[in-house]
Each structure stands twice: as C-alpha cells, then as structure tokens.
Design a protein around this motif. Structure first.
Motif, PDB file in Angstrom:
ATOM      1  N   VAL A   5       0.813  -1.211   0.000  1.00 33.39           N
ATOM      2  CA  VAL A   5       0.000   0.000   0.000  1.00 33.39           C
ATOM      3  C   VAL A   5       0.854   1.273   0.000  1.00 33.39           C
ATOM      4  O   VAL A   5       0.380   2.339  -0.377  1.00 33.39           O
ATOM      5  CB  VAL A   5      -0.966   0.025   1.205  1.00 33.39           C
ATOM      6  CG1 VAL A   5      -2.015  -1.057   1.067  1.00 33.39           C
ATOM      7  CG2 VAL A   5      -0.210  -0.137   2.529  1.00 33.39           C
ATOM      8  N   TRP A 189       4.953  -0.795   3.392  1.00 37.17           N
ATOM      9  CA  TRP A 189       3.757  -1.129   4.159  1.00 37.17           C
ATOM     10  C   TRP A 189       2.902  -2.067   3.326  1.00 37.17           C
ATOM     11  O   TRP A 189       2.588  -1.794   2.170  1.00 37.17           O
ATOM     12  CB  TRP A 189       2.962   0.120   4.502  1.00 37.17           C
ATOM     13  CG  TRP A 189       3.512   0.879   5.680  1.00 37.17           C
ATOM     14  CD1 TRP A 189       4.235   2.025   5.657  1.00 37.17           C
ATOM     15  CD2 TRP A 189       3.361   0.523   7.058  1.00 37.17           C
ATOM     16  NE1 TRP A 189       4.566   2.411   6.937  1.00 37.17           N
ATOM     17  CE2 TRP A 189       4.035   1.505   7.818  1.00 37.17           C
ATOM     18  CE3 TRP A 189       2.723  -0.532   7.723  1.00 37.17           C
ATOM     19  CZ2 TRP A 189       4.088   1.463   9.203  1.00 37.17           C
ATOM     20  CZ3 TRP A 189       2.774  -0.562   9.122  1.00 37.17           C
ATOM     21  CH2 TRP A 189       3.453   0.423   9.839  1.00 37.17           C
ATOM     22  N   LEU A 191      -0.462  -5.154   3.429  1.00 39.61           N
ATOM     23  CA  LEU A 191      -1.588  -5.771   4.132  1.00 39.61           C
ATOM     24  C   LEU A 191      -1.461  -7.280   3.939  1.00 39.61           C
ATOM     25  O   LEU A 191      -1.407  -7.775   2.814  1.00 39.61           O
ATOM     26  CB  LEU A 191      -2.919  -5.278   3.572  1.00 39.61           C
ATOM     27  CG  LEU A 191      -3.201  -3.783   3.731  1.00 39.61           C
ATOM     28  CD1 LEU A 191      -4.524  -3.428   3.079  1.00 39.61           C
ATOM     29  CD2 LEU A 191      -3.210  -3.389   5.210  1.00 39.61           C
ATOM     30  N   PHE A 197      -7.035  -8.232   7.460  1.00 37.07           N
ATOM     31  CA  PHE A 197      -5.831  -7.698   6.813  1.00 37.07           C
ATOM     32  C   PHE A 197      -4.967  -7.004   7.857  1.00 37.07           C
ATOM     33  O   PHE A 197      -5.352  -5.982   8.429  1.00 37.07           O
ATOM     34  CB  PHE A 197      -6.203  -6.730   5.695  1.00 37.07           C
ATOM     35  CG  PHE A 197      -6.690  -7.412   4.445  1.00 37.07           C
ATOM     36  CD1 PHE A 197      -5.784  -7.967   3.556  1.00 37.07           C
ATOM     37  CD2 PHE A 197      -8.035  -7.512   4.170  1.00 37.07           C
ATOM     38  CE1 PHE A 197      -6.211  -8.604   2.408  1.00 37.07           C
ATOM     39  CE2 PHE A 197      -8.485  -8.144   3.025  1.00 37.07           C
ATOM     40  CZ  PHE A 197      -7.568  -8.694   2.147  1.00 37.07           C
ATOM     41  N   LEU A 198      -3.793  -7.561   8.103  1.00 34.68           N
ATOM     42  CA  LEU A 198      -2.875  -7.012   9.099  1.00 34.68           C
ATOM     43  C   LEU A 198      -1.865  -6.095   8.415  1.00 34.68           C
ATOM     44  O   LEU A 198      -1.192  -6.514   7.467  1.00 34.68           O
ATOM     45  CB  LEU A 198      -2.132  -8.134   9.812  1.00 34.68           C
ATOM     46  CG  LEU A 198      -2.986  -9.143  10.588  1.00 34.68           C
ATOM     47  CD1 LEU A 198      -2.088 -10.223  11.183  1.00 34.68           C
ATOM     48  CD2 LEU A 198      -3.778  -8.439  11.682  1.00 34.68           C
ATOM     49  N   PRO A 199      -1.728  -4.834   8.864  1.00 36.93           N
ATOM     50  CA  PRO A 199      -0.709  -3.951   8.278  1.00 36.93           C
ATOM     51  C   PRO A 199       0.670  -4.244   8.873  1.00 36.93           C
ATOM     52  O   PRO A 199       0.838  -4.310  10.090  1.00 36.93           O
ATOM     53  CB  PRO A 199      -1.205  -2.548   8.674  1.00 36.93           C
ATOM     54  CG  PRO A 199      -1.982  -2.754   9.934  1.00 36.93           C
ATOM     55  CD  PRO A 199      -2.581  -4.135   9.848  1.00 36.93           C
TER      56      PRO A 199
END
Length: 272
Positions: A5, A189, A191, A197-199
């Motif tokens: 992202v 960064w 997901l 969805f873990l950043p």
C-alpha cells in the motif's frame, strides 16, 4: 499474497511517466469493448464477439510473435447463427497487424478491473522510485524493454499458442526487479491476509522476493489450477530483465531513509 500500500522511499522528482502510463492504461481499458457490461454483469454474444475481434487486432499472440505470420481469418465482431447456434463471424482481417508492434499495444490492455487495478497499484508504489533513479526517458525505455522481453519470453515457451497475451504485468515485473536491486532495504507497508488484513512494514527484499518466488512456482504450474490463464512465465522473465538492467546502477543509488517508529515489533533506533 501480500498487498503493498505504500513504500517509505520518497522520490525527488514527480513521476510523470508513471502517471501517464497509469492514465493511458485506464483510458484504454475504458475504451475496450465490454467494459460497461463487465460492471453490470451483462455480456451478451455481441459484446463477446466485439471484444474477441478487438483483442485479435491489438493483443500480442505468441504464435504470431514466433512465426511472424498473422491469420488469414479473424473474428469480425459480428454475431452469426450456425448449426450449433449463435457464434462469432470470421472473415479476412480488415487491417494490417504488426506482431512486433502488438507487444506494445498489448501492454495497455487488461482483462478486467482486478487485473487493471492490481497492476496499477504495483506500478504506482514502485514505479516512482525507478523513474526517479533512471530519469523520465530512460525509465520509459526501460519499461517498454521489460514488456517486450517478458512477452517474447512467454511466446518462446508457448510458441504455438493462439491465445491473446495482454496486460502490463511483464513490464511492471521489470520495475519490481529493478526496485529489488536498487532499494532492497526500503520499507514497504503491506496488508497481510490473516483472518483480517494485518498492516506490516517489511523490507522490500522480503515483499518482492516473496512475490517473485510465487511467480516462479506458479510458472511451473505448481499450486495453481488453470495456470494457463495467467502468463506467470512473462512475470518471471520481466522481473529478471529488470534486475539485469538495473544491476549496473546499484552502486550509485543512494539508500532509502531509515524509517522511525515500530519496526518488526521493536522501536527502531533514532538518528539512522
């Protein structure tokens, strides 16, 4: 598959070529027959025949690239009714197609919104730094060269295939390969799908290395069904081409800034 992202790697100049490539890909996609029906889920025979004729005209076809010959009959875009029911009418092409030039036009064609948006996301995140490092003109030539290498690499492996080859994936894979060579320690960064969805912020060499590893595995047909619908071989060739072209520039490339804040579950040192 992780979804990037943002990368912590600011560029010094505005990536005009990257923006132009994204805008051109979007414009061509919206002008492609059948896009409106893909939004509503209504694709009748007329839309499908029109799309098939459009792709035969503008897409790259491995058989044509290798043998240098175009077919004597192609879909005309019209619908006819035969013994088996409705179908696409074929006839002599009303145009002169250059197989070599079709590789360029095919880079701006996409098969759907997911195909388009996925490619443009990767190009937007990683393309600006490669354009910043190469300069606008060299970056454009680099992008096209990776696209051609990936298309012909796929064609050599599938020399008798008559299926159209479309998409910017091969050229963008070259951008990813160059990024891995020039900015392996840049933080990205992403997901990660794990229930939700873990950043996470990961080094580029992990994100891009994992992506390339998947493409290499999938290119062999392992772990996927219907692998022929995605040109994984083109991704692998494009990635390796980008790495090779960027390799001479790695020594003179300034490192990306070291991010501050939480990193791998601990706080990064200040002043680095």
């Amino acid at each position: 598959m992780v979804i990037p992202v943002h990368d912590v790697n600011p560029a010094r100049r505005t990536p005009y070529v990257t923006y132009a490539l994204i805008a051109a890909s979007l414009a061509v996609f919206l002008a492609t027959p059948g896009v409106a029906s893909s939004l509503t889920g209504d694709s009748g025979p007329a839309q499908l025949c029109h799309l098939q004729a459009f792709l035969d005209h503008w897409a790259a076809v491995p058989r044509e690239l290798i043998h240098g010959q175009t077919p004597t009959t192609v879909p005309t875009g019209d619908v006819g009714v035969g013994p088996g029911g409705p179908g696409c009418v074929v006839g002599p092409p009303g145009y002169d197609k250059s197989p070599r030039l079709s590789v360029l036009t095919a880079m701006f064609l996409h098969g759907g919104w997911v195909h388009l948006l996925g490619n443009m996301l990767f190009l937007l995140i990683f393309g600006n730094n490669i354009e910043d490092r190469l300069g606008h003109l060299r970056y454009l030539l680099f992008y096209v060269a990776c696209g051609y290498a990936s298309a012909y690499g796929f064609a050599f492996v599938n020399a008798d295939s008559g299926d159209p080859l479309i998409g910017a994936s091969g050229a963008i894979a070259g951008v990813l390969g160059a990024y891995l060579v020039l900015y392996p320690k840049a933080r990205v960064w992403v997901l990660v799908p794990f229930l939700v969805f873990l950043p996470l912020r990961l080094p580029a060499w992990i994100v891009l290395g994992f992506w390339f590893g998947l493409q290499a595995v999938y290119s062999s047909g392992t772990g996927v069904s219907g692998a022929g619908t995605v040109a994984y071989v083109a991704h692998v060739v494009g990635f390796l081409t980008g790495m090779l072209l960027a390799w001479p520039l790695r020594r003179g490339t300034p490192p990306p800034p070291e991010p501050r804040g939480l990193l791998w579950g601990r706080r990064a040192r200040r002043g680095r």
